[in-house]
Design an enzyme around this catalytic site. Structure first.
Site, PDB file in Angstrom:
ATOM      1  N   HIS A  30       0.853  -1.188   0.000  1.00 24.44           N
ATOM      2  CA  HIS A  30       0.000   0.000   0.000  1.00 24.44           C
ATOM      3  C   HIS A  30       0.889   1.238   0.000  1.00 24.44           C
ATOM      4  O   HIS A  30       1.339   1.701   1.050  1.00 24.44           O
ATOM      5  CB  HIS A  30      -0.929  -0.032   1.221  1.00 24.44           C
ATOM      6  CG  HIS A  30      -1.918   1.100   1.266  1.00 24.44           C
ATOM      7  ND1 HIS A  30      -3.057   1.055   2.046  1.00 24.44           N
ATOM      8  CD2 HIS A  30      -1.950   2.308   0.646  1.00 24.44           C
ATOM      9  CE1 HIS A  30      -3.736   2.183   1.895  1.00 24.44           C
ATOM     10  NE2 HIS A  30      -3.070   2.969   1.058  1.00 24.44           N
ATOM     11  N   HIS A  73       1.465   4.945  -2.346  1.00 25.33           N
ATOM     12  CA  HIS A  73       1.157   5.859  -3.449  1.00 25.33           C
ATOM     13  C   HIS A  73       2.471   6.522  -3.850  1.00 25.33           C
ATOM     14  O   HIS A  73       3.074   7.230  -3.027  1.00 25.33           O
ATOM     15  CB  HIS A  73       0.150   6.917  -3.007  1.00 25.33           C
ATOM     16  CG  HIS A  73      -1.115   6.323  -2.453  1.00 25.33           C
ATOM     17  ND1 HIS A  73      -2.247   6.136  -3.212  1.00 25.33           N
ATOM     18  CD2 HIS A  73      -1.422   5.857  -1.214  1.00 25.33           C
ATOM     19  CE1 HIS A  73      -3.193   5.582  -2.473  1.00 25.33           C
ATOM     20  NE2 HIS A  73      -2.722   5.400  -1.241  1.00 25.33           N
ATOM     21  N   HIS A  96      -9.170   0.986  -1.702  1.00 27.05           N
ATOM     22  CA  HIS A  96      -9.231   1.553  -0.361  1.00 27.05           C
ATOM     23  C   HIS A  96     -10.669   1.399   0.149  1.00 27.05           C
ATOM     24  O   HIS A  96     -11.622   1.693  -0.584  1.00 27.05           O
ATOM     25  CB  HIS A  96      -8.915   3.050  -0.381  1.00 27.05           C
ATOM     26  CG  HIS A  96      -7.471   3.392  -0.545  1.00 27.05           C
ATOM     27  ND1 HIS A  96      -6.700   2.906  -1.560  1.00 27.05           N
ATOM     28  CD2 HIS A  96      -6.661   4.198   0.201  1.00 27.05           C
ATOM     29  CE1 HIS A  96      -5.465   3.403  -1.438  1.00 27.05           C
ATOM     30  NE2 HIS A  96      -5.410   4.194  -0.379  1.00 27.05           N
ATOM     31  N   GLU A 101     -11.217   3.273   5.563  1.00 24.47           N
ATOM     32  CA  GLU A 101     -10.221   4.185   6.142  1.00 24.47           C
ATOM     33  C   GLU A 101     -10.993   5.249   6.915  1.00 24.47           C
ATOM     34  O   GLU A 101     -10.922   5.300   8.147  1.00 24.47           O
ATOM     35  CB  GLU A 101      -9.367   4.824   5.036  1.00 24.47           C
ATOM     36  CG  GLU A 101      -8.314   5.811   5.562  1.00 24.47           C
ATOM     37  CD  GLU A 101      -7.574   6.566   4.457  1.00 24.47           C
ATOM     38  OE1 GLU A 101      -8.090   6.618   3.317  1.00 24.47           O
ATOM     39  OE2 GLU A 101      -6.475   7.114   4.741  1.00 24.47           O
ATOM     40  N   ASP A 133       1.824   3.961   2.986  1.00 23.00           N
ATOM     41  CA  ASP A 133       0.786   4.783   2.353  1.00 23.00           C
ATOM     42  C   ASP A 133       1.409   5.951   1.586  1.00 23.00           C
ATOM     43  O   ASP A 133       1.558   5.871   0.368  1.00 23.00           O
ATOM     44  CB  ASP A 133      -0.221   5.266   3.406  1.00 23.00           C
ATOM     45  CG  ASP A 133      -1.598   5.570   2.831  1.00 23.00           C
ATOM     46  OD1 ASP A 133      -1.796   5.399   1.618  1.00 23.00           O
ATOM     47  OD2 ASP A 133      -2.486   5.971   3.613  1.00 23.00           O
ATOM     48  N   ASP A 134       1.778   7.015   2.299  1.00 19.23           N
ATOM     49  CA  ASP A 134       2.401   8.209   1.704  1.00 19.23           C
ATOM     50  C   ASP A 134       3.544   8.652   2.623  1.00 19.23           C
ATOM     51  O   ASP A 134       3.393   9.593   3.408  1.00 19.23           O
ATOM     52  CB  ASP A 134       1.362   9.327   1.577  1.00 19.23           C
ATOM     53  CG  ASP A 134       0.184   8.920   0.717  1.00 19.23           C
ATOM     54  OD1 ASP A 134       0.289   9.000  -0.515  1.00 19.23           O
ATOM     55  OD2 ASP A 134      -0.848   8.494   1.289  1.00 19.23           O
TER      56      ASP A 134
HETATM   57  N1  HPA Z   1      -6.322   7.574   1.275  1.00 19.32           N
HETATM   58  C1  HPA Z   1      -7.015   7.822   0.166  1.00 19.32           C
HETATM   59  N2  HPA Z   1      -6.473   8.291  -0.945  1.00 19.32           N
HETATM   60  C2  HPA Z   1      -5.150   8.511  -0.953  1.00 19.32           C
HETATM   61  C3  HPA Z   1      -4.385   8.257   0.152  1.00 19.32           C
HETATM   62  C4  HPA Z   1      -4.992   7.764   1.334  1.00 19.32           C
HETATM   63  O1  HPA Z   1      -4.370   7.531   2.387  1.00 19.32           O
HETATM   64  N3  HPA Z   1      -3.105   8.580  -0.189  1.00 19.32           N
HETATM   65  C5  HPA Z   1      -3.122   8.991  -1.464  1.00 19.32           C
HETATM   66  N4  HPA Z   1      -4.369   8.958  -1.938  1.00 19.32           N
HETATM   67 ZN    ZN Z   2      -3.605   4.824   0.510  1.00 17.03          ZN
END
Ligand code: HPA
Ligand code: ZN
Length: 334
Positions: A13, A15, A193, A196, A274-275
């Site tokens: 996971h 991006h 996703h 969340e 994630d990021d």
């Molecule tokens: N959630 C949803 N969209 C996203 C995320 C995330 O954590 N990171 C980049 N796009």
């Molecule tokens: Zn994500």
């Protein structure tokens, strides 16, 4: 006890646009002759306090303005591979947001070829195998997503699957049934996703209506005991991102993160960044934070890493090699 160093794992996971560090943003802005709304590193860094998913997305999309050329996408991707491999990542399945670039006038080929060129050299340069996943923006229309998917298929882009990201609440899986049907017909892997910020029903619908093989995040599944039992029984992989959840206030503190309960419920969870440029660290930093917070032992760390390898779309030989490497790591911990 101090953290276990660099367990060999897969990152599922991630991006790639979320790996763009402030320093690289500055460098690419200068290279492309662009003026940024936050022109100094200090001013840019001051923007990284988020209150929810949308407040992060606003900065995430704004910072993408510096990505203009194939070389920009290649440099960003190579920087991720170098950092992730140094932290123990042996295999990565990397999402990118094609719509976020096409809408800015960047040719889809520049995006795909830039990322793909860095990935093509990854095994030799970093000992990391990779897969590329096109993620679609759920706050845009299904028609727009379908159009981009057709373009990716027509150009024979080296993608292994599709995902669904961006603003979750109000943009449920039901909106994208045709997109996932098309991707399935094209032989692509399917992930999304869900859970969340959105409710447990989005997780159920992603499984039943979109037919996804993995759920990205999925932490709000814990609010629905029947869903938890199902996820455990089916061993649905959940790609959990603890530092992301804290920074986007999905949970108040790391101590309140549901990962220990998810493990106790027998869910197939793994750890992801994630990021990482936005949320405080790569996979190894997520592992270290959890080891400190919850006192995870080597068996728990190995369970999380093993889940990541088994839940990946790597081929059987690669999975076996990585599971052997993980077993050696476990033996070394005593
Ligand atoms: N959630 C949803 N969209 C996203 C995320 C995330 O954590 N990171 C980049 N796009
Ligand atoms: Zn994500």
């Amino acid at each position: 006890m101090m953290g276990f160093r660099h367990v060999p794992a897969a990152e599922l996971h991630l991006h790639i646009e979320g790996t763009l560090e402030p320093e690289l943003i500055m460098e690419l802005a200068a290279r492309n002759g662009l003026t940024l709304p936050f022109p100094t590193l200090a001013q840019l860094r001051a923007q990284y306090e988020f209150t929810d998913l949308q407040s992060f997305l606003n900065l995430y999309y704004a910072n993408m303005a510096v990505l203009r050329t194939e070389a920009d996408f290649a440099d960003m991707t190579r920087a991720y591979l170098a950092r992730a491999s140094a932290g123990g990542v042996r295999h990565a399945e990397i999402m990118f947001d094609p719509q976020a670039h096409v809408v800015r006038g960047v040719p889809l080929a520049a995006v795909v070829n830039g990322i793909a060129s860095a990935l093509a050299a990854s095994e030799q340069e970093f000992g990391m195998t990779t897969g590329l996943i096109a993620a679609f923006l759920r706050d845009e229309t299904e028609e727009d997503a379908l159009e981009i998917l057709e373009q990716l298929l027509a150009m024979d882009a080296p993608i292994i699957g599709i995902g669904l990201d961006s603003a979750e609440v109000g943009n449920p899986p039901t909106k994208f049934v045709r997109l996932y049907d098309r991707a399935r017909a094209a032989g692509l892997h399917l992930i999304a996703h869900a859970g969340e910020e959105g409710p447990p029903s989005y997780v159920t619908d992603a499984l039943d209506l979109l037919g996804v093989e993995r759920i990205d995040h999925g932490i709000r599944s814990m609010e629905d005991p029947a869903l938890v039992r199902r996820l455990a029984a089916e061993q649905v992989p959940l790609t959990v991102c603890p530092l992301s959840n804290v920074r986007l206030r999905a949970v108040d503190t790391l101590a309140e993160h549901p990962l220990p309960q998810m493990l106790a419920a027998g869910l197939n969870v793994c750890l992801n960044s994630d990021d990482p440029a936005y949320f405080g660290g790569h996979v190894d930093v997520n592992f270290a934070a959890l080891e400190t917070e919850f006192g995870f032992d080597a068996d728990t760390v190995a369970t999380l890493a093993g889940n990541s390898i088994r839940s990946s779309f790597a081929d059987g030989d690669r999975k076996a090699a990585l599971l052997t490497e993980l077993q050696e790591w476990r033996t070394q911990q005593g």
